[in-house]
Design a protein around this motif. Sequence first.
Motif, PDB file in Angstrom:
ATOM      1  N   ALA A 200       0.913  -1.217  -0.190  1.00 19.71           N
ATOM      2  CA  ALA A 200       0.012  -0.281  -0.373  1.00 19.71           C
ATOM      3  C   ALA A 200       0.560   1.148   0.120  1.00 19.71           C
ATOM      4  N   LEU A 201       1.925   1.048   0.347  1.00 19.55           N
ATOM      5  CA  LEU A 201       3.324   2.316   0.570  1.00 19.55           C
ATOM      6  C   LEU A 201       4.297   2.743  -0.641  1.00 19.55           C
ATOM      7  N   GLY A 202       4.661   3.893  -0.330  1.00 19.16           N
ATOM      8  CA  GLY A 202       5.588   4.052  -1.693  1.00 19.16           C
ATOM      9  C   GLY A 202       6.850   3.064  -1.916  1.00 19.16           C
TER      10      GLY A 202
ATOM     11  N   GLY B  84      -9.368   8.684  -5.450  1.00 20.39           N
ATOM     12  CA  GLY B  84      -8.043   9.622  -4.696  1.00 20.39           C
ATOM     13  C   GLY B  84      -8.008  10.888  -3.321  1.00 20.39           C
ATOM     14  N   ASP B  85      -7.470  11.384  -2.671  1.00 27.69           N
ATOM     15  CA  ASP B  85      -7.248  12.598  -3.290  1.00 27.69           C
ATOM     16  C   ASP B  85      -7.156  13.536  -3.192  1.00 27.69           C
ATOM     17  N   VAL B  86      -6.392  13.971  -4.290  1.00 21.58           N
ATOM     18  CA  VAL B  86      -5.900  14.483  -5.025  1.00 21.58           C
ATOM     19  C   VAL B  86      -6.550  13.533  -6.562  1.00 21.58           C
ATOM     20  N   ASP B  87      -6.292  14.580  -6.963  1.00 22.87           N
ATOM     21  CA  ASP B  87      -6.740  13.501  -9.313  1.00 22.87           C
ATOM     22  C   ASP B  87      -5.663  14.173  -9.946  1.00 22.87           C
TER      23      ASP B  87
ATOM     24  N   PHE C 276       1.868  10.945  -3.620  1.00 25.96           N
ATOM     25  CA  PHE C 276       0.078  10.037  -5.216  1.00 25.96           C
ATOM     26  C   PHE C 276       0.491   8.315  -4.977  1.00 25.96           C
ATOM     27  N   ASP C 277       2.081   8.176  -3.836  1.00 21.18           N
ATOM     28  CA  ASP C 277       2.455   6.826  -4.408  1.00 21.18           C
ATOM     29  C   ASP C 277       2.310   6.099  -3.092  1.00 21.18           C
ATOM     30  N   GLU C 278       1.182   6.237  -1.974  1.00 21.03           N
ATOM     31  CA  GLU C 278       0.369   5.935  -0.888  1.00 21.03           C
ATOM     32  C   GLU C 278      -0.890   5.611  -0.884  1.00 21.03           C
TER      33      GLU C 278
ATOM     34  N   GLY D 174      -3.308   7.942  -1.894  1.00 18.69           N
ATOM     35  CA  GLY D 174      -3.663   8.229  -3.307  1.00 18.69           C
ATOM     36  C   GLY D 174      -3.704   6.866  -4.314  1.00 18.69           C
ATOM     37  N   ILE D 175      -2.959   6.528  -4.630  1.00 16.48           N
ATOM     38  CA  ILE D 175      -3.095   5.218  -5.976  1.00 16.48           C
ATOM     39  C   ILE D 175      -3.456   4.056  -4.791  1.00 16.48           C
TER      40      ILE D 175
END
Length: 313
Positions: A128-130, A150-153, A166-168, A171-172
Amino acid sequence: MNKIAVVVVYFGKFLNYFDLWLKSCEKNPTIDFLVMTDQQLENCPKNVIVKSLTIESMREKASSALGFAVKLDRPHKCCDFKPLYGLLFREELKDYDYWGHADIDLIFGNLQYFFDKYRLYEYDKFGALGHLALYKNTDKVNNAFKLHGGDVDYRQVFTTEGNLIFDEVEGITKIMRINGFKVFTKRIFVDISICYKRYRMIDSYSLDEKAKNFPIQAFYWEDGHIYHTYYDREQLKNEEYLYAHFQSRPNFQITFDCKKVNAFYITNTGFYIKKGNPTRKQVLRLNPFYGSIYEKLEFICREYYRKVKNRIK
């Protein structure tokens, strides 16, 4: 067996413990590690494939793949681009069943053992993490970052200068879980907290149970395996993990030849050669425990500093 490639994009000088990272790669011969960098690397293990890449060329590749100009001016921003690697390096990854991304401020354990134990092939995303995550190499998965949830587009992510993580998890990972992909999220890794002087695992992790920390504990790598060693009710115990991540740490002291070592402790001051079984005295010397009250104060001070820093920003 699934064919796996783990991609690392790194710009600038490598830290002095990079040879230990390479050593842990070498002990995972069933997995290829693709290092994309602007540095010259020599005498790497056979399963470490070095490719020349500059931050400028990566920015161009990303802009071309997405169809709009991206913001990528600082190496740390590359973290947001990790979920995009399936598209950016499509040609390099075409022969693999799974591709992944990883950090270099960590030491790998026995990756294939854990991938087999938890049935990697059942998941679209494993992790799940980066620091380390694998993705099934399909067009659907490789384009999942474009979906909502996600929290951000993603357009905002790739056109914003700052790192939006975004990799966390938010995010993805959140995007893929909301959109019906099967994601493995169990905590099978060591993630060292930066809130404390001594090495202890981060307590909070929303997707699985709380980490087990003990007053007398240490972490070590031995012959391709990562272990958490600790005393529980005066009994020495060892627990194996996928990898040990010690985020945001500077150059460490190394007291041995990285290419010849077979076992070493991972501590907050450096790496030290390991001989024989850990003793209580040895563990306390390597990772001193100053008491629960001391650590509570450490955590409070760190959180206060973080809040002030964020408010200033």
